[in-house]
Design a protein around this motif. Sequence first.
Motif, PDB file in Angstrom:
ATOM      1  N   CYS A 118     -39.094 -25.293  -9.675  1.00 43.30           N
ATOM      2  CA  CYS A 118     -38.338 -24.370  -8.833  1.00 43.30           C
ATOM      3  C   CYS A 118     -37.042 -23.952  -9.500  1.00 43.30           C
ATOM      4  N   GLU A 119     -36.763 -22.666  -9.417  1.00 44.38           N
ATOM      5  CA  GLU A 119     -35.471 -22.119  -9.841  1.00 44.38           C
ATOM      6  C   GLU A 119     -34.740 -21.655  -8.584  1.00 44.38           C
ATOM      7  N   GLU A 120     -33.607 -22.282  -8.284  1.00 49.15           N
ATOM      8  CA  GLU A 120     -32.815 -21.931  -7.102  1.00 49.15           C
ATOM      9  C   GLU A 120     -31.770 -20.898  -7.506  1.00 49.15           C
ATOM     10  N   ILE A 121     -31.792 -19.739  -6.865  1.00 49.93           N
ATOM     11  CA  ILE A 121     -30.992 -18.597  -7.306  1.00 49.93           C
ATOM     12  C   ILE A 121     -29.963 -18.229  -6.235  1.00 49.93           C
ATOM     13  N   ASP A 122     -28.704 -18.320  -6.587  1.00 48.77           N
ATOM     14  CA  ASP A 122     -27.635 -17.874  -5.690  1.00 48.77           C
ATOM     15  C   ASP A 122     -27.612 -16.348  -5.646  1.00 48.77           C
ATOM     16  N   LEU A 123     -27.430 -15.798  -4.467  1.00 56.76           N
ATOM     17  CA  LEU A 123     -27.421 -14.350  -4.285  1.00 56.76           C
ATOM     18  C   LEU A 123     -26.007 -13.829  -4.120  1.00 56.76           C
ATOM     19  N   PRO A 124     -25.791 -12.542  -4.404  1.00 48.92           N
ATOM     20  CA  PRO A 124     -24.463 -11.953  -4.178  1.00 48.92           C
ATOM     21  C   PRO A 124     -24.090 -12.019  -2.707  1.00 48.92           C
ATOM     22  N   LEU A 125     -22.783 -11.944  -2.427  1.00 47.97           N
ATOM     23  CA  LEU A 125     -22.314 -11.935  -1.050  1.00 47.97           C
ATOM     24  C   LEU A 125     -22.820 -10.695  -0.320  1.00 47.97           C
ATOM     25  N   LEU A 126     -23.103 -10.853   0.951  1.00 46.30           N
ATOM     26  CA  LEU A 126     -23.477  -9.736   1.805  1.00 46.30           C
ATOM     27  C   LEU A 126     -22.214  -8.998   2.235  1.00 46.30           C
ATOM     28  N   VAL A 127     -22.177  -7.696   2.039  1.00 46.51           N
ATOM     29  CA  VAL A 127     -21.040  -6.865   2.434  1.00 46.51           C
ATOM     30  C   VAL A 127     -21.427  -6.062   3.668  1.00 46.51           C
ATOM     31  N   GLU A 128     -20.648  -6.200   4.743  1.00 51.25           N
ATOM     32  CA  GLU A 128     -20.906  -5.484   5.984  1.00 51.25           C
ATOM     33  C   GLU A 128     -19.633  -4.808   6.470  1.00 51.25           C
ATOM     34  N   ILE A 129     -19.784  -3.914   7.453  1.00 48.15           N
ATOM     35  CA  ILE A 129     -18.654  -3.219   8.070  1.00 48.15           C
ATOM     36  C   ILE A 129     -18.412  -3.839   9.441  1.00 48.15           C
ATOM     37  N   ASP A 130     -17.173  -4.322   9.674  1.00 49.15           N
ATOM     38  CA  ASP A 130     -16.885  -4.958  10.955  1.00 49.15           C
ATOM     39  C   ASP A 130     -16.491  -3.918  12.008  1.00 49.15           C
ATOM     40  N   ALA A 131     -16.138  -4.381  13.200  1.00 50.17           N
ATOM     41  CA  ALA A 131     -15.845  -3.493  14.326  1.00 50.17           C
ATOM     42  C   ALA A 131     -14.566  -2.694  14.130  1.00 50.17           C
ATOM     43  N   ARG A 132     -13.766  -3.037  13.128  1.00 50.72           N
ATOM     44  CA  ARG A 132     -12.560  -2.265  12.806  1.00 50.72           C
ATOM     45  C   ARG A 132     -12.788  -1.326  11.634  1.00 50.72           C
ATOM     46  N   ASN A 168     -13.726  -2.179   8.615  1.00 57.71           N
ATOM     47  CA  ASN A 168     -13.350  -2.797   7.346  1.00 57.71           C
ATOM     48  C   ASN A 168     -14.514  -3.601   6.781  1.00 57.71           C
ATOM     49  N   GLU A 169     -14.529  -3.757   5.471  1.00 57.54           N
ATOM     50  CA  GLU A 169     -15.569  -4.550   4.825  1.00 57.54           C
ATOM     51  C   GLU A 169     -15.339  -6.038   5.064  1.00 57.54           C
ATOM     52  N   SER A 170     -16.421  -6.754   5.347  1.00 56.56           N
ATOM     53  CA  SER A 170     -16.378  -8.209   5.437  1.00 56.56           C
ATOM     54  C   SER A 170     -17.541  -8.759   4.617  1.00 56.56           C
ATOM     55  N   THR A 171     -17.408  -9.979   4.152  1.00 54.65           N
ATOM     56  CA  THR A 171     -18.452 -10.572   3.314  1.00 54.65           C
ATOM     57  C   THR A 171     -18.966 -11.870   3.931  1.00 54.65           C
ATOM     58  N   SER A 172     -20.229 -12.145   3.682  1.00 55.48           N
ATOM     59  CA  SER A 172     -20.865 -13.363   4.164  1.00 55.48           C
ATOM     60  C   SER A 172     -21.768 -13.911   3.067  1.00 55.48           C
ATOM     61  N   LYS A 173     -21.959 -15.216   3.074  1.00 54.24           N
ATOM     62  CA  LYS A 173     -22.833 -15.856   2.101  1.00 54.24           C
ATOM     63  C   LYS A 173     -24.276 -15.779   2.572  1.00 54.24           C
ATOM     64  N   LEU A 174     -25.184 -15.621   1.635  1.00 54.46           N
ATOM     65  CA  LEU A 174     -26.620 -15.621   1.914  1.00 54.46           C
ATOM     66  C   LEU A 174     -27.246 -16.922   1.415  1.00 54.46           C
ATOM     67  N   GLY A 175     -28.458 -17.195   1.880  1.00 55.34           N
ATOM     68  CA  GLY A 175     -29.188 -18.353   1.391  1.00 55.34           C
ATOM     69  C   GLY A 175     -29.658 -18.165  -0.044  1.00 55.34           C
ATOM     70  N   GLN A 176     -30.303 -19.179  -0.581  1.00 53.04           N
ATOM     71  CA  GLN A 176     -30.790 -19.123  -1.960  1.00 53.04           C
ATOM     72  C   GLN A 176     -32.212 -18.572  -2.013  1.00 53.04           C
ATOM     73  N   ALA A 177     -32.482 -17.801  -3.051  1.00 45.62           N
ATOM     74  CA  ALA A 177     -33.862 -17.414  -3.354  1.00 45.62           C
ATOM     75  C   ALA A 177     -34.499 -18.522  -4.185  1.00 45.62           C
ATOM     76  N   LEU A 178     -35.798 -18.709  -3.993  1.00 44.80           N
ATOM     77  CA  LEU A 178     -36.542 -19.731  -4.725  1.00 44.80           C
ATOM     78  C   LEU A 178     -37.600 -19.050  -5.578  1.00 44.80           C
ATOM     79  N   ARG A 179     -37.639 -19.405  -6.857  1.00 48.37           N
ATOM     80  CA  ARG A 179     -38.604 -18.791  -7.768  1.00 48.37           C
ATOM     81  C   ARG A 179     -39.386 -19.903  -8.480  1.00 48.37           C
ATOM     82  N   PHE A 180     -40.722 -19.722  -8.521  1.00 50.23           N
ATOM     83  CA  PHE A 180     -41.612 -20.698  -9.150  1.00 50.23           C
ATOM     84  C   PHE A 180     -42.476 -19.971 -10.178  1.00 50.23           C
ATOM     85  N   HIS A 181     -42.597 -20.540 -11.382  1.00 50.63           N
ATOM     86  CA  HIS A 181     -43.402 -19.947 -12.454  1.00 50.63           C
ATOM     87  C   HIS A 181     -44.572 -20.864 -12.780  1.00 50.63           C
TER      88      HIS A 181
END
Length: 418
Positions: free
Chosen positions: A68-82, A84-97
Motif C-alpha cells: 500500500c502507498e498512502e497518499i496525502d492529498l492537497p487541502l480542500l478549498v471552499e467558500i464560506d458564508a462570508r 472567503n476561502e477556507s481550507t480543510s484536510k482530506l483523507g488519504q488516498a490508498l494505492r496498490f500495485h
Amino acid sequence: MHGFSDNDSMDSAQQHQDMLRWIDAQHDRMIDAVTALANINSGTMNLAGLAAVALQLKERFEALGAPCEEIDLPLLVEIDARGNESTSKLGQALRFHKQPHRHQPGAPRVFLCIHYDTVYSGDHPFQKCEKLDANTLRGPGVTDAKGGIIIMLTALEAIERSPWRERIAWEVLLNPDEEIGTPGSAHLLSEAASRHDIGLLFEPALETGGFAAPRKGSGNFTLIVRGKAAHAGRYFDQGRNAMHLIAKAVVELAAVNGMKIEHPGLTLNVGKIEGGGPVNIVPDLAIARFNCRVATAQQQAFIEQKLEAVLADINGQDGFQAQLHGAFHSPPKPIDAKTLSLLESLRDSGKLLNLNLDWQPTGGVCDGNKLAAAGLANVDTLGPRGHSIHSENETLHLDSLTERAKLTALLLARIAKA
C-alpha cells in the motif's frame, strides 16, 4: 482469436468454472466484509472514520501481495458564508500495485478504482447496517460504494488464484473524496490514465444490472457578489444591494434550462443562496451556489462563456464586485470506440452468467468522467445492484456481490488472454 487449441479452450473453460465456483463460495464472507466497512462512518470530512476504514482496506488489499502507498492529498478549498476561502484536510488516498511476472512482458495494464468515502457525515442518524431479508442489506454506503470495494477485491483475489495472474498488471486506487467531486485526488486519476490500457470503476450498477454510458459532465460553482451596506430607509440610495443583483444573475443563469432545442440535456440548478440580514440594512454580500450538467463539450463551453458574461455585467455596475469560484470538475463522458468495445466484452462475459446486460445514458457523474477525459477507456458501474443510494434507505442486493465479482473476474481473464 487468441491462438488457443481445442485443448487450450477446454482447459480455459474448466479454469473459468473453477474461478466462478470459488467466487460463489465467498458469498457470506463478502457480506461480512461489506457490513464491517459500512458500519464505520466514512463521510468525506470524517477523517477519523476514513482512517479507520483505510486500515481495514490496507490489510485486505495487501493480502494480495500488493503493498500500500498512502497518499496525502492537497487541502480542500471552499467558500464560506462570508465569501472567503477556507481550507480543510482530506483523507488519504490508498494505492496498490501488482505487476505481472517478469517473464510476461507487455501484459495489459488495468486500473481499478473506487472511493471509500460516503455522503453520510459523522453525526448523520444513518450509521449501522441492518439485514432486511435474505437478499437485502440496508446501510450507509453498502451500495455506494463499499459493496463495490469488496466486489473489486474478490475479483482480484480470484484472478490471483488463477493461471491468468501472470498475464495481467493491475493497480488499485481507493480515494476518500469522490462524493465531493474528487478535488484532492483528481490528479492521481489523470496520472493513472497515462500508464494504463483500461479502467474499471465500481460505482453502483443500474438497478437492472446494466451500465451507465454515456455520462453528462458536471460543474459546481459559487458566485459571490459584494455591494455596499446602508440604512434601508435613510440612505437607501447610497447602498448597493448585493441580494438584488445576485437574484437577477440567478434568473439569467436559470434561463438556460429552457434552451431544450439549442442545448438538449443542459441543466443548471441553483441549490443555495446566502446573504443579507436585518431587513432595514441594504445587504452588501450575496452568494449563490449552483451545479451545471452538460451533455457535450460544446455545452460546457457555452456555460463557461455565459458565466463570464454574467460576471462581467456585475463588475461593470457602479459599486459592485463579483467573483466566481469553481469549475467543471467532471467533463462529459461520451462512448468512444474503445469504451464501446469494453462494454461489448462485458456483455459477452455476462452471457456466460446468464445475464442480459446493456447500457444507457445518465446525468450522474463519477471518476470515470475524469479518466475518459484523460484518455483512458473505462466502464464505471461494475459495482453492486441496489437502490436509494444517498438516502437513509440505501440498500444492497446481496446476490449481486458474487454476480458482479464473477463478471469482473471473467472480464479480467478475457483481458489477460487478449
